[in-house]
Scaffold this motif. Sequence first.
Motif, mmCIF file in Angstrom:
data_model
loop_
_atom_site.group_PDB
_atom_site.id
_atom_site.type_symbol
_atom_site.label_atom_id
_atom_site.label_comp_id
_atom_site.label_asym_id
_atom_site.label_seq_id
_atom_site.Cartn_x
_atom_site.Cartn_y
_atom_site.Cartn_z
ATOM 1 N N CYS A 41 1.206 -4.380 -6.907
ATOM 2 C CA CYS A 41 0.567 -4.470 -5.594
ATOM 3 C C CYS A 41 0.640 -5.896 -5.061
ATOM 4 O O CYS A 41 -0.355 -6.459 -4.606
ATOM 5 C CB CYS A 41 -0.883 -3.982 -5.680
ATOM 6 S SG CYS A 41 -1.006 -2.201 -5.779
ATOM 7 N N VAL A 44 0.231 -6.579 0.092
ATOM 8 C CA VAL A 44 -0.968 -5.852 0.510
ATOM 9 C C VAL A 44 -1.299 -6.053 1.997
ATOM 10 O O VAL A 44 -2.328 -5.587 2.468
ATOM 11 C CB VAL A 44 -2.191 -6.238 -0.354
ATOM 12 C CG1 VAL A 44 -1.992 -5.812 -1.795
ATOM 13 C CG2 VAL A 44 -2.476 -7.727 -0.267
ATOM 14 N N CYS A 64 2.203 -1.865 -2.310
ATOM 15 C CA CYS A 64 0.979 -1.096 -2.061
ATOM 16 C C CYS A 64 0.610 -1.049 -0.582
ATOM 17 O O CYS A 64 -0.445 -0.538 -0.225
ATOM 18 C CB CYS A 64 -0.186 -1.696 -2.848
ATOM 19 S SG CYS A 64 -0.063 -1.367 -4.606
#
Length: 162
Positions: A41, A44, A64
């Motif tokens: 991730c 973001v 992500c």
Amino acid sequence: MNIIRFIFVVLISGCVSSGNQAIGYLGFVDNGKWAIQFNDCSVVSFEQAQQYIWFNRGLSSISCYTLKDDDTSAIRNIPIRVYSQPNKNSEYKEILEFSELSISESGWGTFPRVYKKMNSNWFKVADGWIQLNSSDKAFVNFYSGSQNLEGKKEHDLYFLRH
């Protein structure tokens, strides 16, 4: 006479093959790697996603982050003009993604190679000639030589083991 013919053939083959030889590649402005694992991730926000969007204007998500309708920029869903010659008066086509951009199943990206360069802002890629303006250079840069593949083996092994 045979030696002259041999030298001539070698010179001609060298000229023909050198036109298809990459002199560098277009990569992220910080020379970072496109190495996103399936469970990573690291992206973001829309700001972080934009460097990836520059190479593939049709991305709907990266890492992500899923792009939202209100994520707007000068590059999102805007095709890249690829010219037949290194000038804006030549014929052009529009693409959303470079043909040489490839993302492996493990998430490792191979950037488009550059075959010729004219001045500081025209680059011949497999799709044709592109011009990088100052807003493009906020996301991408030209690098001489081959893309750094250091870390690719470990990246791929991690994917295979998880």
